[in-house]
Structures are given as C-alpha cells and as structure tokens.
Design an enzyme around this catalytic site. Sequence first.
Site, PDB file in Angstrom:
ATOM      1  N   ASP A 354      84.809  43.935  -8.485  1.00 26.67           N
ATOM      2  CA  ASP A 354      84.435  45.341  -8.359  1.00 26.67           C
ATOM      3  C   ASP A 354      85.116  46.264  -9.356  1.00 26.67           C
ATOM      4  O   ASP A 354      84.519  47.233  -9.812  1.00 26.67           O
ATOM      5  CB  ASP A 354      84.716  45.820  -6.930  1.00 26.67           C
ATOM      6  CG  ASP A 354      83.839  45.123  -5.907  1.00 26.67           C
ATOM      7  OD1 ASP A 354      82.627  45.036  -6.139  1.00 26.67           O
ATOM      8  OD2 ASP A 354      84.368  44.652  -4.893  1.00 26.67           O
ATOM      9  N   TYR A 442      81.317  47.484   1.043  1.00 29.13           N
ATOM     10  CA  TYR A 442      82.712  47.455   1.472  1.00 29.13           C
ATOM     11  C   TYR A 442      83.462  48.715   1.063  1.00 29.13           C
ATOM     12  O   TYR A 442      83.223  49.290   0.004  1.00 29.13           O
ATOM     13  CB  TYR A 442      83.439  46.237   0.898  1.00 29.13           C
ATOM     14  CG  TYR A 442      83.524  45.090   1.874  1.00 29.13           C
ATOM     15  CD1 TYR A 442      84.374  45.147   2.977  1.00 29.13           C
ATOM     16  CD2 TYR A 442      82.734  43.950   1.717  1.00 29.13           C
ATOM     17  CE1 TYR A 442      84.451  44.113   3.885  1.00 29.13           C
ATOM     18  CE2 TYR A 442      82.797  42.905   2.624  1.00 29.13           C
ATOM     19  CZ  TYR A 442      83.656  42.987   3.702  1.00 29.13           C
ATOM     20  OH  TYR A 442      83.724  41.960   4.613  1.00 29.13           O
ATOM     21  N   TYR A 444      87.459  49.922   0.488  1.00 31.40           N
ATOM     22  CA  TYR A 444      88.828  49.448   0.314  1.00 31.40           C
ATOM     23  C   TYR A 444      89.769  50.641   0.306  1.00 31.40           C
ATOM     24  O   TYR A 444      89.504  51.653  -0.346  1.00 31.40           O
ATOM     25  CB  TYR A 444      88.982  48.675  -0.998  1.00 31.40           C
ATOM     26  CG  TYR A 444      88.243  47.352  -1.026  1.00 31.40           C
ATOM     27  CD1 TYR A 444      88.780  46.223  -0.423  1.00 31.40           C
ATOM     28  CD2 TYR A 444      87.008  47.244  -1.660  1.00 31.40           C
ATOM     29  CE1 TYR A 444      88.105  45.007  -0.453  1.00 31.40           C
ATOM     30  CE2 TYR A 444      86.324  46.034  -1.694  1.00 31.40           C
ATOM     31  CZ  TYR A 444      86.884  44.919  -1.089  1.00 31.40           C
ATOM     32  OH  TYR A 444      86.208  43.723  -1.118  1.00 31.40           O
ATOM     33  N   ASP A 651     110.657  41.658 -21.838  1.00 28.30           N
ATOM     34  CA  ASP A 651     109.838  42.655 -21.136  1.00 28.30           C
ATOM     35  C   ASP A 651     108.675  41.890 -20.511  1.00 28.30           C
ATOM     36  O   ASP A 651     107.803  41.380 -21.221  1.00 28.30           O
ATOM     37  CB  ASP A 651     109.344  43.710 -22.112  1.00 28.30           C
ATOM     38  CG  ASP A 651     108.627  44.865 -21.416  1.00 28.30           C
ATOM     39  OD1 ASP A 651     108.528  44.849 -20.172  1.00 28.30           O
ATOM     40  OD2 ASP A 651     108.156  45.775 -22.123  1.00 28.30           O
TER      41      ASP A 651
END
Length: 712
Positions: A354, A442, A444, A651
């Site tokens: 998505d 959906y 979220y 890093d």
Amino acid sequence: MAEPSFARLSLLFFSFLLIFATYSWVLGPDSGFLFGTRVRKTLGSNPKVHVDHSSEKPHHPLDPLTVREISRVRTILSGHDPGFGSGSATIHFMALDEPEKTRVVQWKKGNKLPSRRAAVVAYWNGQTHEITVDLDSGRVVSDVVNRTSGYPILTLNDVFAASQVPLKSLEFNRSIEARGVKFSDLACITPFAGWFGQEEEGRRVIRVQCFTLQGTTNYFMRPLEGLYVTVDLDKLEVIKIVDKGPIPIPKASGTEYRFGVQNKPVHMDRINPISMEQPDGPSFRVEDGHLVKWANWVFHVKADQRAGMIISQATVRDSETGEPRSVMYKGFPSELFVPYMDPEEGWYYKGYMDAGELGLGPTAMPLVPLNDCPRNAYYIDGVFASPDGKPIVQPNMICLFERYAGDISWRHSEILFANADIRESRPKVTLVARMATSVGNYDYIFDWEFQTDGLIRVTVAASGMLMVKGTPYDNVDDLGDKEDDSGPLISENVIGVVHDHFITFHLDMDIDGPMNNSLVKVHLEKQRVPTGKSPRKSYLKVKKYIAKTEKDAQIKLSLYDPYEFHIVNPNRKSRVGNPAGYRIIPGGNAASLLDHDDPPQIRGAFTNNQIWVTPYNRSEQYAGGVLIYQSQGDDTLQVWSDRDRSIENKDIVLWYTLGFHHVPCQEDYPVMPTVAASFELKPANFFESNPILGAAPFFEKDLPVCRPLASS
C-alpha cells in the site's frame, strides 16, 4: 449495446466523492479554489491559531515542502519538459529531497537552511522519471529514466479512471445485467496487478473488481464474484474479462456500519463519555508546525505522501547532565505487504504494497475528534502535490496528544518496616503521535508513543472491512468436503479470505551520534550444570556477538533460540563501562510462510526476515524499492542486504517487520474490531540509572474533581 450513461454518472459521482474526501483542498493561484486559512486547536492559553498554508515557510531542514514551494516546483517542471505544460506528464510523487544527513545534524536553529530541493517521480510517454528540482536555483538538476523495473506510485486519477473502463465493454455490461444489478448501484475498485511475468511486461495494468451498493454503503460485503477485468492503465482499454457466471450476491442486511443508520439493538449497558482533562493545559508544545517538545523528548514530525508520517531527529535529555542525546535520526513505515491466500483466477494477484503502490498520505482522511483522537489533541495537516502538480492540503492528518490510562511508570511498597508507610508509585503519562489511513477496505492506525523513561513504542492497528469472496454456500453444514480453501464462511454467501499483514519499518538509529553504531546480538544460551556442583540442572548464560556484516544481521525471530538485539555506540560508555545503547523489543509477530520463488514474495522479500541492519544509504529508504508498482523484486531490502556490506561501528539503519496472520471470523463482519501489533525501542545502558527516579507523583490538589450533575 450502448454504454449506460447512468452507470457512467454513478461511477463518476462515486469517484467525485472519494476525490473530495481525499483531496480536501487544492491550493494555488490558478486552481479555482481559495487559499485556505484554517483554525486549528493548539496549545497554551490561546485555544485557537490561524494556519495560513499559503504563506507558510520552512523553519527546519526536514520541514516538508510548503504550498509555495510545491507551486514553484510545478513552474520549474513546466519549463523543463513540454509534457508538464501540456498535461501529458503526471506527477506521482513529490516530497522534500532531504539534505545530506551530516548537514541536518550540524544545523542549529537560527542558521541558514540548507538548499531546498524537491524529489519528484513523474510518468509520461510510458517512461518513469525520477527528478530532482533545486528550488534555490530554479532548475532541474537530475532526471533519471526507468532506473529499475516497476512503475511509480499510482495516483487517485489512475484508480478512478481505470474503474470506469469496464463500462466501455459490451461483454462486461451484459455480465452486470445477468447478475440483476442496476448500473446505478455499481461500485468498482481497482486491486493492484502485482507482477507474474511477461503478460504484464511493457505496460501498466490494473485489475477491476465490482460490487453492488444496493441497500448499503458497505459495498465491500456485496461482491459480484466471478467477474474480473484487467485494464491497460495508459490506454484505458479492457485487456481481458473473466466471467465465471453469476454467483449469489451476499445480502445487504446486517452490513451497515454507520451509527446514524444502524437499527441493530446493542445489548450492553451504556458507557458514559470519558475524557482526560488537563487544568494547566497540555505539557507539550509544537514549534514552527513540526518540532515537538515534551518532557525530556524533542522530535520532528511531518506528513508524507508515501509513508504517511515520519518521525525525525528524536533526542532525549540525559537524566544526569540534562544534555540532549540522539536516539533516532528517522523512523517511518517503509512498506506494507498484504498477500491474500487464494490462488484462483481473480484472486491470485491480490498482494498489496500500500505505501509504494498508492501511498499512505493521499488516503489519510481527516481524523475524527473525540474518537480517533481525544479532546486534548493537537492536529497537523499534510501538504502534498496533486497529479498536475498543484498543492493540496490533507486537513487534520496527524494528531498529538498526551495519554494517561491509569498505567504505572514504576512502583514499590515495602512491608518489612513496621513503623514506616512506604508506598511509592508514579503515573505513566505518554505522548502519542498518530495518523490513520484508509487504504481501500482496510484502515491502518500508526502510533509513535514516547515515554519519559526513554522508551518509544510503535503500534500499528488495523480495522475496516475484510476483502471477502462470494460463495454459493450460506452454511458450513452445506459445504461438506467442498470447504473453501481460501478461508472460512463468516456470513451467508461470504468467505473471509485468509491473508497476512506485514509492515516493515525503516529505523535510522543514531545512538549518541550517527557515525559509530553497531548491532550486538545478545544470546541467551542454555548451560548444563556439571553433576554435583549445584542442585540446579541448567541455567541461562548471556553471550554477546557483534554483527560484522549485513548477513550477520538477517535475523529470524525464534522463541526457542532467544536473542536480544541492541544498537550500541561503542564509543560512548557508562561509568561502569557499558556501551550506550537501545534494544528493539518485538511484540507478537508473524513470519511470511510463502515460498521465496512465489512472485508476491519475490516483490515482498523484505519480509523474509523480521530484523535487518544495513549501512546508511540515503537512496535505500523504501524496503520494496522506489518503483514498486509491477516491480520484479530487483530493488528490495533483500537485494541490498545480500551485498553483505560492513555494519560494525558505522552509520547503520535498523529494519523491523511486524505482522500477523489473519484468519477471518464472524466478529470481523461487517466491520472489523481493531487488532494491533507493536514493538518497542528501549534504552539499554543508555542512562546511568532509572531516568525517571525523581519524577513527581500525582497529588489530589493538582487535579480538579469532576462530579456528575445531580439528577432532577
């Protein structure tokens, strides 16, 4: 047979409602809309503040593009290529091209901002362009074409245009009539195509699946099963229609979910309204629209078209010295993967990503006050670019609020001192940054929750509608040996298809600085006690291993081979010599069980492990790749990690995938109660001792006493 005009009007009206709900305001001197001045709830004694997005300026190197900047990018692009001026070029993504990390870390308030640039993904003439626009010089400084497989994030214009294409087909229209559905009740959605080989090569394709709105707004529960359409997105033509014949359409009764429309009795006692009140006002403040300061925390928050919400430069104050210490440079949901477990025609391609296929920002509706967020919430808007490059505003997309639910930060009562009443307890008050997005069926909800003890809890909750499959059967007793392989029967003629939810987070941890972090794997190893040495037979011993390269950090969680995973700065030691660190604490989780050669899993290879660590690379932000629509899995976290680069004392970026298997049940119908999964980032030898030892308790005198009005 002519195309039904009323069907076209129905779909256009349906599309308009979605566009209006999602693209709340379009702003710009030639947009036809007025610049918006919003009234937003804010902090302190002044309860209202006017937010004029048309005059906003960036104040921080990571602030999102402003309305003015987006309009300027549009002008620059129009001069770069005629496609932008003519409308043939479509903007699929636009955001701040963030400055180099070292420049952001070194920047101090009052300094000049680093050069502002925009990252743009555009599409025209069948080609994808990744463009960098320098706002200071007013020119395009980079234009890379078709860098990897795949296509850009879809626009809502793509989705809505594709949903109307089937109406041009005589075969499709006859199939609708054969099912007894009025065209005025027709609602069509566009499941994404995935990638399954040569049939999808060289063109953008999308699927279309239809439902009926007759008798309900919850069309997801009334699929026209057995009818599937494949559409060419660029030509807006039907490629293929599959019609397996009419399958009974599930009933409309019992599918309504709107409070004002339902007539279903509720057999439970009323819960009285509840609200957290703060007589002295909220404890946090928001500076310049994006910089949040609360208790011992400071962090930057912004809305993002793809990730929804990004948390940056999270620092916590040292409990001994008061100095701000770096914890995380950047955190956000990098990608979602939602594969459905039905290999049949019309379902096999349903494996949604998505964030990269549609974006979590454009589908973020305004949050609902008192229900999505409590009364004491502060709201932040999102500012994005529309497909034609005009700025748009997503109002009330993020909320910030303090939470107190009666939880305890720490406590101890002492019973051995007869003459002393020792009962010490501290309330747990946290700060939550929240956004919610409705991606098709959906919803979220993403929470970043900050605690005063230095812990960050990240929670993803799912609600909304199941993606269901129509079936001829209305009772499990009728199935016999024909029980549907794809999922259980949850209502008459409705199969709840089994599926997974995976969310992979990009967590750029910078423990006391960006350059010197390592992953330490803390292994709990069972040891056998030598005979006769102790009454005990076994115990656990801690052994620590430093991950040297990326493959050392490709981690699958196991209950029976337990590890802790610490990100440490070996150059910052506590007074007793432990390296400062944070550990990731997984919550309940699930692993993808799909074969690694299954096409959806190739594209979703970032879920092959729950934990990964990679060296920082500003081009490696999205776990499934920048161009994920119809991608072939050639630009994923798995591909990057397999390079096996060094990660010790570097890093580094931590990646974590949370997930759950979803076997639907009747309680998920017609709208699903929220289910949540989470993980925590918790200090591990970061502080010299409990950082909230000196926190004050609550006292009666500090809080108002609210009593109900006497009944008459």
